[in-house]
Each structure stands twice: as C-alpha cells, then as structure tokens.
Design a protein around this motif. Structure first.
Motif, PDB file in Angstrom:
ATOM      1  N   ALA A 150       8.359  54.131 -35.081  1.00 51.60           N
ATOM      2  CA  ALA A 150       8.166  52.687 -34.910  1.00 51.60           C
ATOM      3  C   ALA A 150       9.116  51.902 -35.818  1.00 51.60           C
ATOM      4  N   HIS A 205      12.240  49.667 -34.129  1.00 56.05           N
ATOM      5  CA  HIS A 205      11.720  48.304 -34.109  1.00 56.05           C
ATOM      6  C   HIS A 205      12.729  47.397 -33.406  1.00 56.05           C
ATOM      7  N   ILE A 257       4.301  46.985 -37.718  1.00 56.03           N
ATOM      8  CA  ILE A 257       3.631  48.214 -37.312  1.00 56.03           C
ATOM      9  C   ILE A 257       2.221  48.085 -37.859  1.00 56.03           C
ATOM     10  N   ARG A 258       1.244  48.183 -36.970  1.00 52.97           N
ATOM     11  CA  ARG A 258      -0.156  47.979 -37.363  1.00 52.97           C
ATOM     12  C   ARG A 258      -0.950  49.231 -37.010  1.00 52.97           C
ATOM     13  N   ARG A 278      -4.840  50.645 -36.881  1.00 53.18           N
ATOM     14  CA  ARG A 278      -6.245  50.279 -36.931  1.00 53.18           C
ATOM     15  C   ARG A 278      -7.049  51.401 -36.301  1.00 53.18           C
ATOM     16  N   PHE A 321      -5.225  53.663 -33.538  1.00 51.01           N
ATOM     17  CA  PHE A 321      -4.245  52.894 -32.789  1.00 51.01           C
ATOM     18  C   PHE A 321      -3.026  52.647 -33.671  1.00 51.01           C
ATOM     19  N   VAL A 322      -1.860  52.961 -33.163  1.00 50.61           N
ATOM     20  CA  VAL A 322      -0.596  52.639 -33.816  1.00 50.61           C
ATOM     21  C   VAL A 322       0.083  51.639 -32.896  1.00 50.61           C
ATOM     22  N   GLU A 323       0.175  50.402 -33.358  1.00 43.56           N
ATOM     23  CA  GLU A 323       0.716  49.318 -32.540  1.00 43.56           C
ATOM     24  C   GLU A 323       1.955  48.757 -33.217  1.00 43.56           C
ATOM     25  N   ASP A 324       2.908  48.314 -32.410  1.00 44.24           N
ATOM     26  CA  ASP A 324       4.073  47.627 -32.963  1.00 44.24           C
ATOM     27  C   ASP A 324       4.621  46.673 -31.921  1.00 44.24           C
ATOM     28  N   ASN A 325       5.552  45.860 -32.325  1.00 45.06           N
ATOM     29  CA  ASN A 325       6.210  44.960 -31.376  1.00 45.06           C
ATOM     30  C   ASN A 325       7.683  45.349 -31.274  1.00 45.06           C
ATOM     31  N   GLY A 348       9.626  49.421 -27.399  1.00 43.87           N
ATOM     32  CA  GLY A 348       8.749  50.030 -26.409  1.00 43.87           C
ATOM     33  C   GLY A 348       9.290  51.335 -25.850  1.00 43.87           C
TER      34      GLY A 348
END
Length: 116
Positions: free
Chosen positions: A62, A66, A75-76, A78, A89-93, A96
């Motif tokens: 991530a 990026h 990178i979040r 939760r 959950f590994v989330e990012d913007n 993709g």
C-alpha cells in the motif's frame, strides 16, 4: 481448548504499531498517513510470524503503490470482531488493483505488472 502448535495470542493493535514502526523509513512512507484503528485488546490466536508477514506485505505494498496525486494518501487498518474471529481491514486510497487480479493477490510469487 488444547494447545495449538505454533499459535500464540497476539495483540493485533500492538503488532500493527510494530509493523508501522518498521516500515516508517520505507521509500515514500513519510508521504502516506498510517492509521491504526484496531481496538486495544483485540487479541487473535495465530502463528505470529505468518500474520506479521501477511500484514507487513499488505502495508508495504500500500505504501509502494500509493497514489502520489491524492492530497491525503492514507493506509488505514481496522478490525471488526465476530463470534470467534476478528476481521481485519487494510484500506487505502492508492492506485487500486484491477478486478482481474483480485482473485490472485494471495498466490505465492504472483505480481502485477506496473502498467496494470
């Protein structure tokens, strides 16, 4: 519950903090906000080395992929506790992953060409 070979109780929040600390000097890490939103006391029973490798790979990828054009890259991590499990959950913007690659992301040695 019997002793499960190689498995230990791991504090997920602390593990994520350790991984963030290890990766903070990775190339471009300083430009990405690392957010650990794992609840304190989130304990998982697992093989620690395997979980560390999986999470470190997801987080480092991530960082690596990026989107430099985003104003606030992040990178979040939760979690959501369930009955006898914790969903992570590994989330990012970031940029993709194309839909055709999603079913192979956990295959050993599978990489996506930079142009994908």
């Amino acid at each position: 519950r019997g002793q499960e070979s190689g498995k230990e109780d791991i504090d997920l929040m602390l593990l994520i903090n350790e991984i963030f600390e290890e990766l903070k000097f990775a190339r471009d890490a300083a430009t990405v906000q690392l957010q650990n939103q794992i609840q304190p006391g989130s304990i998982v029973r697992t093989e620690p080395a395997q979980l560390r490798i999986i999470l470190a790979n997801l987080i480092s990828n991530a960082i690596k992929y990026h989107d430099p054009h985003k104003v606030n890259p992040y990178i979040r991590l939760r979690s959501l506790p369930g009955a006898g499990y914790i969903e992570i959950f590994v989330e990012d913007n970031g940029i993709g992953i194309a839909a055709e690659h999603l079913n192979r992301i956990f295959d050993a040695h599978y990489t996506i060409a930079a142009s994908s």
